[in-house]
Scaffold this motif. Structure first.
Motif, PDB file in Angstrom:
ATOM      1  N   GLU A  37      25.174 102.747   7.276  1.00  0.00           N
ATOM      2  CA  GLU A  37      25.398 103.332   5.956  1.00  0.00           C
ATOM      3  C   GLU A  37      26.792 103.917   5.782  1.00  0.00           C
ATOM      4  OE1 GLU A  37      22.271 106.134   5.228  1.00  0.00           O
ATOM      5  OE2 GLU A  37      20.733 104.572   5.277  1.00  0.00           O
ATOM      6  N   ARG A  38      27.341 104.528   6.844  1.00  0.00           N
ATOM      7  CA  ARG A  38      28.604 105.250   6.699  1.00  0.00           C
ATOM      8  C   ARG A  38      29.762 104.678   7.505  1.00  0.00           C
ATOM      9  NH1 ARG A  38      24.894 109.719   7.329  1.00  0.00           N
ATOM     10  NH2 ARG A  38      24.403 110.519   5.270  1.00  0.00           N
ATOM     11  N   GLY A  39      29.468 103.721   8.382  1.00  0.00           N
ATOM     12  CA  GLY A  39      30.531 103.156   9.203  1.00  0.00           C
ATOM     13  C   GLY A  39      31.454 102.256   8.407  1.00  0.00           C
ATOM     14  N   GLU A  40      32.581 101.932   8.989  1.00  0.00           N
ATOM     15  CA  GLU A  40      33.512 100.992   8.374  1.00  0.00           C
ATOM     16  C   GLU A  40      32.930  99.587   8.514  1.00  0.00           C
ATOM     17  OE1 GLU A  40      36.380 101.390   6.756  1.00  0.00           O
ATOM     18  OE2 GLU A  40      36.387 103.573   6.991  1.00  0.00           O
ATOM     19  N   LYS A  41      33.258  98.742   7.564  1.00  0.00           N
ATOM     20  CA  LYS A  41      32.812  97.356   7.624  1.00  0.00           C
ATOM     21  C   LYS A  41      34.037  96.456   7.665  1.00  0.00           C
ATOM     22  CE  LYS A  41      29.943  93.911   5.374  1.00  0.00           C
ATOM     23  NZ  LYS A  41      29.158  93.550   4.196  1.00  0.00           N
ATOM     24  N   ALA A  42      33.984  95.461   8.528  1.00  0.00           N
ATOM     25  CA  ALA A  42      35.090  94.511   8.649  1.00  0.00           C
ATOM     26  C   ALA A  42      34.516  93.103   8.767  1.00  0.00           C
ATOM     27  CB  ALA A  42      35.937  94.836   9.884  1.00  0.00           C
ATOM     28  N   ARG A  43      35.356  92.142   8.514  1.00  0.00           N
ATOM     29  CA  ARG A  43      34.973  90.742   8.702  1.00  0.00           C
ATOM     30  C   ARG A  43      35.565  90.306  10.022  1.00  0.00           C
ATOM     31  NH1 ARG A  43      33.170  86.663   5.109  1.00  0.00           N
ATOM     32  NH2 ARG A  43      32.174  88.478   4.225  1.00  0.00           N
ATOM     33  N   GLU A  68      35.788  89.002  17.201  1.00  0.00           N
ATOM     34  CA  GLU A  68      37.026  89.785  17.102  1.00  0.00           C
ATOM     35  C   GLU A  68      37.213  90.212  15.646  1.00  0.00           C
ATOM     36  OE1 GLU A  68      41.234  88.023  17.580  1.00  0.00           O
ATOM     37  OE2 GLU A  68      40.620  88.671  19.605  1.00  0.00           O
ATOM     38  N   TRP A  69      37.647  91.477  15.469  1.00  0.00           N
ATOM     39  CA  TRP A  69      37.921  91.990  14.126  1.00  0.00           C
ATOM     40  C   TRP A  69      39.080  92.973  14.188  1.00  0.00           C
ATOM     41  CZ3 TRP A  69      34.268  94.167  17.263  1.00  0.00           C
ATOM     42  CH2 TRP A  69      34.217  95.561  17.335  1.00  0.00           C
ATOM     43  N   THR A  70      39.632  93.271  13.028  1.00  0.00           N
ATOM     44  CA  THR A  70      40.730  94.222  12.941  1.00  0.00           C
ATOM     45  C   THR A  70      40.205  95.513  12.321  1.00  0.00           C
ATOM     46  OG1 THR A  70      42.294  92.417  12.657  1.00  0.00           O
ATOM     47  CG2 THR A  70      43.054  94.618  12.049  1.00  0.00           C
ATOM     48  N   ALA A  71      40.404  96.618  13.028  1.00  0.00           N
ATOM     49  CA  ALA A  71      39.949  97.929  12.552  1.00  0.00           C
ATOM     50  C   ALA A  71      40.905  98.453  11.484  1.00  0.00           C
ATOM     51  CB  ALA A  71      39.879  98.910  13.724  1.00  0.00           C
ATOM     52  N   VAL A  72      40.474  99.504  10.785  1.00  0.00           N
ATOM     53  CA  VAL A  72      41.308 100.070   9.715  1.00  0.00           C
ATOM     54  C   VAL A  72      42.644 100.582  10.240  1.00  0.00           C
ATOM     55  CG1 VAL A  72      39.448 100.634   8.125  1.00  0.00           C
ATOM     56  CG2 VAL A  72      40.109 102.290   9.848  1.00  0.00           C
ATOM     57  N   TYR A  97      31.505  86.725  10.964  1.00  0.00           N
ATOM     58  CA  TYR A  97      30.537  87.779  11.269  1.00  0.00           C
ATOM     59  C   TYR A  97      30.943  89.052  10.541  1.00  0.00           C
ATOM     60  CZ  TYR A  97      27.819  85.516  14.936  1.00  0.00           C
ATOM     61  OH  TYR A  97      26.951  84.706  15.609  1.00  0.00           O
ATOM     62  N   ASP A  98      29.940  89.862  10.201  1.00  0.00           N
ATOM     63  CA  ASP A  98      30.193  91.188   9.639  1.00  0.00           C
ATOM     64  C   ASP A  98      30.108  92.198  10.769  1.00  0.00           C
ATOM     65  OD1 ASP A  98      30.497  90.368   6.992  1.00  0.00           O
ATOM     66  OD2 ASP A  98      28.352  90.481   6.604  1.00  0.00           O
ATOM     67  N   VAL A  99      31.018  93.155  10.752  1.00  0.00           N
ATOM     68  CA  VAL A  99      31.055  94.176  11.795  1.00  0.00           C
ATOM     69  C   VAL A  99      30.980  95.545  11.125  1.00  0.00           C
ATOM     70  CG1 VAL A  99      32.367  95.145  13.715  1.00  0.00           C
ATOM     71  CG2 VAL A  99      32.521  92.693  13.219  1.00  0.00           C
ATOM     72  N   TYR A 100      30.018  96.332  11.534  1.00  0.00           N
ATOM     73  CA  TYR A 100      29.917  97.732  11.117  1.00  0.00           C
ATOM     74  C   TYR A 100      30.317  98.537  12.348  1.00  0.00           C
ATOM     75  CZ  TYR A 100      27.055  95.844   7.359  1.00  0.00           C
ATOM     76  OH  TYR A 100      26.608  95.137   6.276  1.00  0.00           O
ATOM     77  N   TYR A 101      31.245  99.475  12.178  1.00  0.00           N
ATOM     78  CA  TYR A 101      31.713 100.202  13.354  1.00  0.00           C
ATOM     79  C   TYR A 101      32.107 101.628  12.998  1.00  0.00           C
ATOM     80  CZ  TYR A 101      36.451  99.377  11.659  1.00  0.00           C
ATOM     81  OH  TYR A 101      37.594  99.349  10.897  1.00  0.00           O
ATOM     82  N   ASP A 102      32.120 102.445  14.037  1.00  0.00           N
ATOM     83  CA  ASP A 102      32.560 103.833  13.917  1.00  0.00           C
ATOM     84  C   ASP A 102      34.061 103.841  14.207  1.00  0.00           C
ATOM     85  OD1 ASP A 102      33.247 106.494  14.314  1.00  0.00           O
ATOM     86  OD2 ASP A 102      31.574 106.928  15.647  1.00  0.00           O
ATOM     87  N   PRO A 103      34.905 104.231  13.246  1.00  0.00           N
ATOM     88  CA  PRO A 103      36.353 104.208  13.485  1.00  0.00           C
ATOM     89  C   PRO A 103      36.784 105.115  14.639  1.00  0.00           C
ATOM     90  CG  PRO A 103      35.877 104.827  11.201  1.00  0.00           C
ATOM     91  CD  PRO A 103      34.574 104.673  11.906  1.00  0.00           C
ATOM     92  N   GLY A 104      35.973 106.118  14.952  1.00  0.00           N
ATOM     93  CA  GLY A 104      36.303 107.010  16.059  1.00  0.00           C
ATOM     94  C   GLY A 104      35.993 106.419  17.425  1.00  0.00           C
ATOM     95  N   ASP A 105      35.108 105.432  17.494  1.00  0.00           N
ATOM     96  CA  ASP A 105      34.727 104.820  18.759  1.00  0.00           C
ATOM     97  C   ASP A 105      34.252 103.383  18.519  1.00  0.00           C
ATOM     98  OD1 ASP A 105      34.114 104.397  21.401  1.00  0.00           O
ATOM     99  OD2 ASP A 105      32.390 105.753  21.440  1.00  0.00           O
ATOM    100  N   PRO A 106      35.130 102.522  17.995  1.00  0.00           N
ATOM    101  CA  PRO A 106      34.691 101.177  17.609  1.00  0.00           C
ATOM    102  C   PRO A 106      34.292 100.276  18.769  1.00  0.00           C
ATOM    103  CG  PRO A 106      37.060 101.375  17.389  1.00  0.00           C
ATOM    104  CD  PRO A 106      36.535 102.740  17.721  1.00  0.00           C
TER     105      PRO A 106
END
Length: 149
Positions: A37-43, A68-72, A97-106
């Motif tokens: 719900e609150r994590g960052e989303k990347a392709r 592999e994805w690129t974080a914010v 693929y869709d990636v949901y991740y925590d920017p503090g600990d991706p």
């Protein structure tokens, strides 16, 4: 061999174990839903298909996609997709693929699934809760039987 543990001690022990399993289970579910719900989303895209070794020679080999994805913050990260398959051709290099991740600990807190699939919590994540409930009920019944004597 006879058990030397009193039924009341066993009941309390089971209740404590059940409570711990419930706590850990609900904490895990809460963290997963929070990430979705609150994590960052990347392709991301599949860059490698990893062979997971078998623990026994009779087991079927398993493959899983490495995405592999690129974080914010610009870092390029990799992680394993949620699914695996006994067939290597179940995955394609370059597949989205869709990636949901925590920017503090991706690296450790991510959830990776094929684009278009609905994010969900799997049955396996409910196992600690079921085990906790079983132990709570068994411990309570043990204590109630002890009181009835």
């Amino acid at each position: 061999m006879r058990s030397t543990m009193k039924p009341s001690t066993a009941g309390i022990f089971m209740i404590l174990l059940g409570g711990l399993a419930l706590y850990l289970g609900f904490q895990g579910l809460s963290e997963r839903w929070d990430l979705l719900e609150r994590g960052e989303k990347a392709r991301g895209k599949v860059v490698k298909i990893e062979y997971l070794s078998r623990s026994k020679p009779s087991e079927t080999p398993t493959f899983t996609p490495i995405v592999e994805w690129t974080a914010v913050d610009g870092r390029v990260l990799r992680g394993k997709g949620r699914e695996s398959s006994p067939r290597e051709d179940s995955f394609r290099i370059g597949e989205a693929y869709d990636v949901y991740y925590d920017p503090g600990d991706p690296e450790r807190r991510n959830y990776i699934l094929k684009t278009g699939e609905k994010p969900s919590v799997g049955y396996a994540e409910y196992i600690p809760i079921v085990i906790g409930l079983i132990f709570l009920v068994a411990g309570s019944l043990t204590l109630l039987r002890q009181r009835g004597r």
